[in-house]
Enzyme design. Structure first.
Site, short mmCIF file in Angstrom:
data_model
loop_
_atom_site.label_atom_id
_atom_site.label_comp_id
_atom_site.label_asym_id
_atom_site.label_seq_id
_atom_site.Cartn_x
_atom_site.Cartn_y
_atom_site.Cartn_z
N CYS A 103 0.82 -1.21 0.00
CA CYS A 103 0.00 0.00 0.00
C CYS A 103 0.86 1.26 0.00
O CYS A 103 0.58 2.23 -0.71
CB CYS A 103 -0.92 0.02 1.22
SG CYS A 103 -1.92 -1.47 1.40
N THR A 104 1.92 1.25 0.79
CA THR A 104 2.79 2.41 0.95
C THR A 104 3.78 2.56 -0.19
O THR A 104 4.05 3.68 -0.63
CB THR A 104 3.54 2.32 2.30
OG1 THR A 104 2.56 2.29 3.35
CG2 THR A 104 4.46 3.50 2.51
#
Length: 168
Positions: free
Chosen positions: A60-61
């Protein structure tokens, strides 16, 4: 509840978030949570909702959300009023994550508390403890879902920025 393309966005959905402001622009600065009331917002807007399993998680990051920040102006140029990044984290974590990623208010980092919305639509992260939102994307045009795609695996494909841009 269903989140299929061609259907109306469900009623009664509210997401919590902290509105970005320069005076609380540091990662360690806190703001006051507020509500994004979909019943009031979505009938008058075109909105992209991108859901991830969690803030500060590797995929996600590193891969999923940074391209949305980078291409926010391009997405909005195609008529999108709001870009919502949804996760089951609380509004404070979501806010800090958006700031850590370098967002300056182009996206709304919102919370799907306990993944209730995602789970009701069948878009939760299966087997996750605690419950987490799944990796998916929705485009809602004036209350109607026009794009709905959940990732079939762990990759970022149908919910990535390029797929969303193509669907716009």
């Amino acid at each position: 509840m269903s989140l299929n393309a061609g259907e109306q966005f469900p009623k009664g959905i509210k997401f919590g978030y902290i509105k970005f402001a320069p005076e609380i622009g540091e990662v360690t600065s806190c703001g006051v949570p507020t509500v994004y009331d979909c019943d009031k917002e979505l009938p008058n807007k075109k909105v992209a909702i991108v859901s991830v399993p969690g803030a500060f998680t590797p995929t996600c990051t590193a891969n999923h959300i940074p391209p949305f920040i980078k291409k926010a102006a391009e997405i909005k140029a195609r008529g999108v009023d709001d870009i919502i990044v949804l996760a089951s984290n609380d509004p404070f974590v979501q806010s800090a994550w958006g700031k850590a990623l370098g967002d300056k208010g182009d996206l709304i980092f919102a919370t799907d508390s306990e993944a209730a919305f995602s789970a009701a639509g069948g878009y939760e992260s299966v087997g996750a403890v605690p419950k987490r939102t799944g990796r998916y994307a929705l485009i809602v045009d004036h209350g109607k879902i026009v794009y709905s795609a959940k990732e079939p695996g762990k990759e970022v494909t149908v919910s990535g920025v390029d797929a969303v841009l193509e669907a716009l």
